[in-house]
Write a protein that holds these residues in place. Structure first.
Motif, PDB file in Angstrom:
ATOM      1  N   THR A  37       0.860  -1.190   0.000  1.00  0.00           N
ATOM      2  CA  THR A  37       0.000   0.000   0.000  1.00  0.00           C
ATOM      3  C   THR A  37       0.891   1.233   0.000  1.00  0.00           C
ATOM      4  OG1 THR A  37      -0.124  -0.090   2.436  1.00  0.00           O
ATOM      5  CG2 THR A  37      -1.921  -1.133   1.187  1.00  0.00           C
ATOM      6  N   PRO A  38       1.615   1.495  -1.087  1.00  0.00           N
ATOM      7  CA  PRO A  38       2.594   2.590  -1.100  1.00  0.00           C
ATOM      8  C   PRO A  38       1.989   3.961  -0.860  1.00  0.00           C
ATOM      9  CG  PRO A  38       2.221   1.726  -3.313  1.00  0.00           C
ATOM     10  CD  PRO A  38       1.574   0.771  -2.366  1.00  0.00           C
ATOM     11  N   THR A  39       0.701   4.149  -1.165  1.00  0.00           N
ATOM     12  CA  THR A  39       0.075   5.446  -0.891  1.00  0.00           C
ATOM     13  C   THR A  39      -0.297   5.591   0.579  1.00  0.00           C
ATOM     14  OG1 THR A  39      -2.103   4.572  -1.501  1.00  0.00           O
ATOM     15  CG2 THR A  39      -0.815   5.668  -3.240  1.00  0.00           C
ATOM     16  N   CYS A  40      -0.202   4.504   1.321  1.00  0.00           N
ATOM     17  CA  CYS A  40      -0.487   4.520   2.757  1.00  0.00           C
ATOM     18  C   CYS A  40       0.673   3.830   3.488  1.00  0.00           C
ATOM     19  CB  CYS A  40      -1.798   3.799   3.057  1.00  0.00           C
ATOM     20  SG  CYS A  40      -3.240   4.553   2.286  1.00  0.00           S
ATOM     21  N   PRO A  41       1.847   4.439   3.488  1.00  0.00           N
ATOM     22  CA  PRO A  41       3.018   3.792   4.087  1.00  0.00           C
ATOM     23  C   PRO A  41       2.915   3.717   5.607  1.00  0.00           C
ATOM     24  CG  PRO A  41       3.530   6.052   3.499  1.00  0.00           C
ATOM     25  CD  PRO A  41       2.155   5.782   2.970  1.00  0.00           C
ATOM     26  N   ILE A  42       3.582   2.727   6.191  1.00  0.00           N
ATOM     27  CA  ILE A  42       3.664   2.603   7.650  1.00  0.00           C
ATOM     28  C   ILE A  42       5.131   2.640   8.044  1.00  0.00           C
ATOM     29  CG2 ILE A  42       3.272   1.122   9.645  1.00  0.00           C
ATOM     30  CD1 ILE A  42       0.789   0.045   8.323  1.00  0.00           C
ATOM     31  N   ARG A  43       5.506   3.715   8.706  1.00  0.00           N
ATOM     32  CA  ARG A  43       6.881   3.871   9.181  1.00  0.00           C
ATOM     33  C   ARG A  43       6.960   3.877  10.706  1.00  0.00           C
ATOM     34  NH1 ARG A  43       6.534   7.277   4.441  1.00  0.00           N
ATOM     35  NH2 ARG A  43       5.360   8.721   5.760  1.00  0.00           N
ATOM     36  N   THR A  44       5.833   4.188  11.348  1.00  0.00           N
ATOM     37  CA  THR A  44       5.771   4.276  12.804  1.00  0.00           C
ATOM     38  C   THR A  44       4.448   3.686  13.268  1.00  0.00           C
ATOM     39  OG1 THR A  44       4.633   6.412  12.778  1.00  0.00           O
ATOM     40  CG2 THR A  44       7.062   6.465  12.749  1.00  0.00           C
ATOM     41  N   ILE A  45       4.288   3.507  14.574  1.00  0.00           N
ATOM     42  CA  ILE A  45       3.021   2.997  15.081  1.00  0.00           C
ATOM     43  C   ILE A  45       1.900   4.018  14.850  1.00  0.00           C
ATOM     44  CG2 ILE A  45       3.275   3.835  17.466  1.00  0.00           C
ATOM     45  CD1 ILE A  45       2.008   1.067  18.284  1.00  0.00           C
ATOM     46  N   GLU A  46       2.264   5.317  14.809  1.00  0.00           N
ATOM     47  CA  GLU A  46       1.251   6.323  14.481  1.00  0.00           C
ATOM     48  C   GLU A  46       0.724   6.104  13.066  1.00  0.00           C
ATOM     49  OE1 GLU A  46       3.948   8.619  17.446  1.00  0.00           O
ATOM     50  OE2 GLU A  46       4.167   7.041  15.952  1.00  0.00           O
TER      51      GLU A  46
END
Length: 280
Positions: A55-64
């Motif tokens: 889901t590159p338009t919705c990246p996850i880098r942190t728990i936030e």
């Protein structure tokens, strides 16, 4: 032109997001700050592999980021449309608490909290499935603690209840006010974010808040919906809808700030407990 667009955004708030970004971010930050170090390390190892979600338009880098991901992927429509009913449960605040009728086939926020915690804990599952479970769990615990995601008066969680937030009217409604304006005001008053909310708790309050079951938390938020969401704009929360559009003014906002901060603290600490149980 920019000023016009900004005013339009204020006057036409979207009902699709829960606690908007700020509320979810704060719940997630409280959770990560409160978990055991081993749990925190596992969360970060999972997030480091977030490319598996594709889901590159919705990246996850942190728990936030993870806590907001279930709202972000709504824009992908058909790919994640199955999850849309999982963000809430419309339990009538004017009848005895009846979660079962709002959770048929597991299509409600409480059932999905329990389901995704189990998926997150299952280390036999592919990383992709556990990452999705982490994001859904972080998000749905936040959702459950927004009172209008736990109880309503048959008005789509307050979306069909027109109300004004001070001078902001337009298409504002009870849901959008609690989802966004009140959440942002409550979290930022005083301006210390997640750590400020935790620091304000009395000794022993943290452990008390972490206790209970998901159903206990749902009932608590359902009661808050009746007492505060409806009770502050109506003399009788279960009486006839007011003829005039109610206005949530500064005095009411100030009275509701401790309610918002308590709900955010509860959500964060309880999410932390569920993450510890699943990952430690």
């Amino acid at each position: 032109m920019r000023l016009i667009l900004l005013l339009a955004a204020l006057l036409l708030p979207s009902p699709a997001l829960a606690w908007w970004e700020y509320g979810h971010y704060t719940v997630a930050r409280i959770a990560e700050d409160s978990v055991r170090p081993a749990t925190r390390a596992q969360i970060r190892r999972l997030i480091a592999r977030s490319a598996a979600l594709e889901t590159p338009t919705c990246p996850i880098r942190t728990i936030e980021d993870a806590s907001y991901w279930p709202d972000c992927v709504r824009k992908l429509r058909d790919r994640f449309s199955y999850s849309f009913p999982w963000h809430y449960q419309n339990v009538d605040v004017c009848k005895p608490f009846d979660q079962a009728s709002a959770c048929r086939d597991g299509n409600c926020v409480s059932a999905q909290i329990e389901r995704n915690q189990k998926l997150l804990a299952d280390k036999a599952l592919p990383v992709r499935e556990r990452l999705m479970a982490l994001a859904f769990l972080a998000h749905f615990v936040g959702d459950l603690h927004m009172p209008l995601h736990a109880g309503d008066r048959g008005d789509k969680g307050g979306n069909d209840f027109a109300a004004s937030y001070g001078v902001i009217a337009g298409r504002a409604n009870l849901h959008s006010i609690w989802d966004g304006y009140l959440a942002e005001r409550g979290i930022s008053t005083p301006a210390a974010g997640a750590r400020g909310i935790l620091a304000a708790l009395m000794p022993g309050e943290r452990e008390t808040m972490r206790g209970g079951t998901v159903t206990d938390w749902a009932r608590e938020s359902w009661e808050a919906s009746r007492q505060y969401a409806y009770g502050t704009v109506m003399a009788d929360p279960c009486g006839p809808k007011p003829d005039a559009r109610p206005v949530i003014g500064e005095e009411t906002v100030r009275a509701l700030i401790p309610v918002i901060r308590t709900q955010i603290a509860r959500g964060g600490l309880r999410l932390g407990r569920l993450l510890d149980d699943a990952l430690s």
